[in-house]
Design an enzyme around this catalytic site. Structure first.
Site, PDB file in Angstrom:
ATOM      1  N   LYS A  11       0.824  -1.235   0.251  1.00 12.78           N
ATOM      2  CA  LYS A  11       0.095   0.100  -0.072  1.00 12.78           C
ATOM      3  C   LYS A  11       0.852   1.040  -0.043  1.00 12.78           C
ATOM      4  O   LYS A  11       1.918   1.291   0.457  1.00 12.78           O
ATOM      5  CB  LYS A  11      -0.986  -0.156   1.220  1.00 12.78           C
ATOM      6  CG  LYS A  11      -0.033   0.417   2.554  1.00 12.78           C
ATOM      7  CD  LYS A  11      -0.365   1.725   3.067  1.00 12.78           C
ATOM      8  CE  LYS A  11       0.294   2.033   4.537  1.00 12.78           C
ATOM      9  NZ  LYS A  11       1.250   2.762   4.238  1.00 12.78           N
ATOM     10  N   PRO A  99       9.444  -4.326  -1.468  1.00 11.97           N
ATOM     11  CA  PRO A  99      10.843  -3.927  -0.845  1.00 11.97           C
ATOM     12  C   PRO A  99      10.547  -3.878   0.903  1.00 11.97           C
ATOM     13  O   PRO A  99       9.714  -3.426   1.483  1.00 11.97           O
ATOM     14  CB  PRO A  99      11.012  -2.357  -1.229  1.00 11.97           C
ATOM     15  CG  PRO A  99      10.349  -2.301  -2.635  1.00 11.97           C
ATOM     16  CD  PRO A  99       9.337  -3.318  -2.204  1.00 11.97           C
ATOM     17  N   ALA A 102      10.041  -0.231   3.944  1.00 15.41           N
ATOM     18  CA  ALA A 102       9.924   0.746   2.893  1.00 15.41           C
ATOM     19  C   ALA A 102       8.753   1.554   2.888  1.00 15.41           C
ATOM     20  O   ALA A 102       8.747   2.676   2.165  1.00 15.41           O
ATOM     21  CB  ALA A 102       9.675  -0.089   1.612  1.00 15.41           C
ATOM     22  N   LEU A 104       5.701   0.651   3.066  1.00 18.56           N
ATOM     23  CA  LEU A 104       4.797   0.119   1.877  1.00 18.56           C
ATOM     24  C   LEU A 104       4.003  -1.070   2.576  1.00 18.56           C
ATOM     25  O   LEU A 104       3.295  -1.792   2.065  1.00 18.56           O
ATOM     26  CB  LEU A 104       5.484  -0.326   0.707  1.00 18.56           C
ATOM     27  CG  LEU A 104       6.298   0.435  -0.009  1.00 18.56           C
ATOM     28  CD1 LEU A 104       7.215  -0.193  -1.123  1.00 18.56           C
ATOM     29  CD2 LEU A 104       5.357   1.468  -0.769  1.00 18.56           C
ATOM     30  N   GLY A 106       4.665  -3.661   3.909  1.00 16.93           N
ATOM     31  CA  GLY A 106       5.017  -5.145   3.551  1.00 16.93           C
ATOM     32  C   GLY A 106       4.633  -6.175   4.543  1.00 16.93           C
ATOM     33  O   GLY A 106       4.077  -7.355   4.559  1.00 16.93           O
ATOM     34  N   THR A 109       0.798  -6.476   5.148  1.00 19.47           N
ATOM     35  CA  THR A 109      -0.012  -7.099   4.212  1.00 19.47           C
ATOM     36  C   THR A 109       0.227  -8.762   4.167  1.00 19.47           C
ATOM     37  O   THR A 109      -0.639  -9.626   4.275  1.00 19.47           O
ATOM     38  CB  THR A 109       0.350  -6.684   2.981  1.00 19.47           C
ATOM     39  OG1 THR A 109      -0.652  -7.075   2.033  1.00 19.47           O
ATOM     40  CG2 THR A 109       1.578  -7.120   2.385  1.00 19.47           C
ATOM     41  N   ASP A 141      -2.007  -0.973  10.188  1.00 19.96           N
ATOM     42  CA  ASP A 141      -2.011  -1.123   8.603  1.00 19.96           C
ATOM     43  C   ASP A 141      -2.780  -2.273   8.381  1.00 19.96           C
ATOM     44  O   ASP A 141      -3.255  -2.486   7.040  1.00 19.96           O
ATOM     45  CB  ASP A 141      -0.916  -1.019   7.928  1.00 19.96           C
ATOM     46  CG  ASP A 141      -0.351   0.531   7.854  1.00 19.96           C
ATOM     47  OD1 ASP A 141      -1.030   1.281   7.717  1.00 19.96           O
ATOM     48  OD2 ASP A 141       1.111   0.607   7.429  1.00 19.96           O
TER      49      ASP A 141
END
Length: 316
Positions: A11, A99, A102, A104, A106, A109, A141
């Site tokens: 994301k 990555p 990052a 994101l 990771g 998720t 998240d």
């Protein structure tokens, strides 16, 4: 052994606004979160023991109980002890493409995929809302990673209001492999520098959080207007990260000079993304950034916004 393989998208943040500090010491946030097609692949397999095992193809990802994917399986075992006793442990295999460290989501998720995978493996029949509630115990998240798509996130990021999904808007994503930004450091530093501007009373926090729903970036999302969305990107944490990390600033400036619709750091960084007009432009921008910064440490990805969270790839 029965197993499920799941796709776990990364994301990005299209909007990140820090409003104040909550009673639980987390920051009160208003964010717009967006799934992207860059994904990890997670296999959740039944085990013939009571053990939880994690394997990953990335050397920097821990394979012990410090991994949030392990914690997700542990949470399911704790929440559903009789089912855990019936079905036994799980073997989790993470094929990492997102990555690491990052900004994101990771890890989040991956945890979301484990929750979904175990729900299927143990035939629990949990609703998406129930999975999101479990995810909130693991990290801010994780609920969004379960749901995916496009959403407003408030509270510490776990309270979600879905928006119409953005699909097929292409982005280029950049991150220096060896560069990491500590999320706790970013928020702590922001509080030290800008804490005087924090909203103090509950009514002000509620009013400001509600304002995003009628704000310009949400209007742009409702209109599916990539150009307008790109012009309305906002991330408060850039105020502390960019001055401290010149490589992140360099990526942002390089994207900006490459003619993209808009560019911003995601989360607390150090990833930077750029919204492009088309896949062709995204590929061209990727090449231009590579020429401008010919550093082997720099990772570049062309990907796109997507409307889904965790998806089943296959089952055996």
């Amino acid at each position: 052994m029965r197993s499920y393989t799941l796709i776990a998208p990364a994301k990005i943040n299209l909007h990140l606004e820090i409003l104040g500090v909550r009673p639980d010491a987390y920051h009160e946030l208003v964010m717009i979160l967006q799934s992207i097609n860059l994904s990890d692949e997670i296999s959740v397999q039944a085990s013939d023991t009571q053990a939880i095992r994690v394997r990953c193809n990335h050397p920097e990802v821990p394979a012990d109980n410090s991994n949030i994917a392990y914690k997700a399986a542990e949470l399911m075992a704790t929440e559903f002890p009789s089912t855990f006793a019936k079905y036994g442990g799980v073997n989790i295999t993470i094929n990492k493409r997102i990555p690491v460290a990052a900004g994101l989501a990771g890890g989040s998720t991956n945890a979301a995929a484990v929750l979904v995978g175990i729900d299927l493996l143990w035939k629990l029949g949990l609703t998406q809302s129930e999975l999101e509630e479990l995810g909130a115990q693991l990290g801010s998240d994780v609920p969004f990673c379960v749901a995916g798509g496009t959403a407003i996130a408030t509270g510490r990021g776990e309270q979600l209001s879905p928006l119409p999904s953005l699909d097929n808007i292409y982005i280029v994503l950049a991150k220096f492999r060896s560069l990491a930004v500590s999320t706790p450091w970013a928020y702590k530093t922001y509080r030290q520098q800008f804490g005087d501007s924090y909203l103090k009373d509950t009514d002000s926090l509620t009013t400001r959080a509600a304002a995003i729903h009628s704000g310009p970036i949400v209007k742009a999302i409702l209109n599916q207007d990539a150009t307008e969305i790109a012009q309305k990107l906002h991330n408060d944490l850039e105020r502390v990260v960019l001055p401290e990390y010149p490589q992140v600033l360099q990526l942002r400036e390089t994207f900006a000079s490459a003619g993209v619709l808009g560019t911003m750091m995601s989360g607390s960084g150090p990833s930077v993304f750029a919204i492009c007009e088309s896949q062709q432009q995204a590929e061209e921008v990727k090449l231009r950034v590579r020429e401008t910064i010919p550093d082997e440490d720099l990772e570049l990805f062309v990907t796109r916004m997507t409307s889904h969270g965790i998806q089943i790839a296959s089952s055996v």
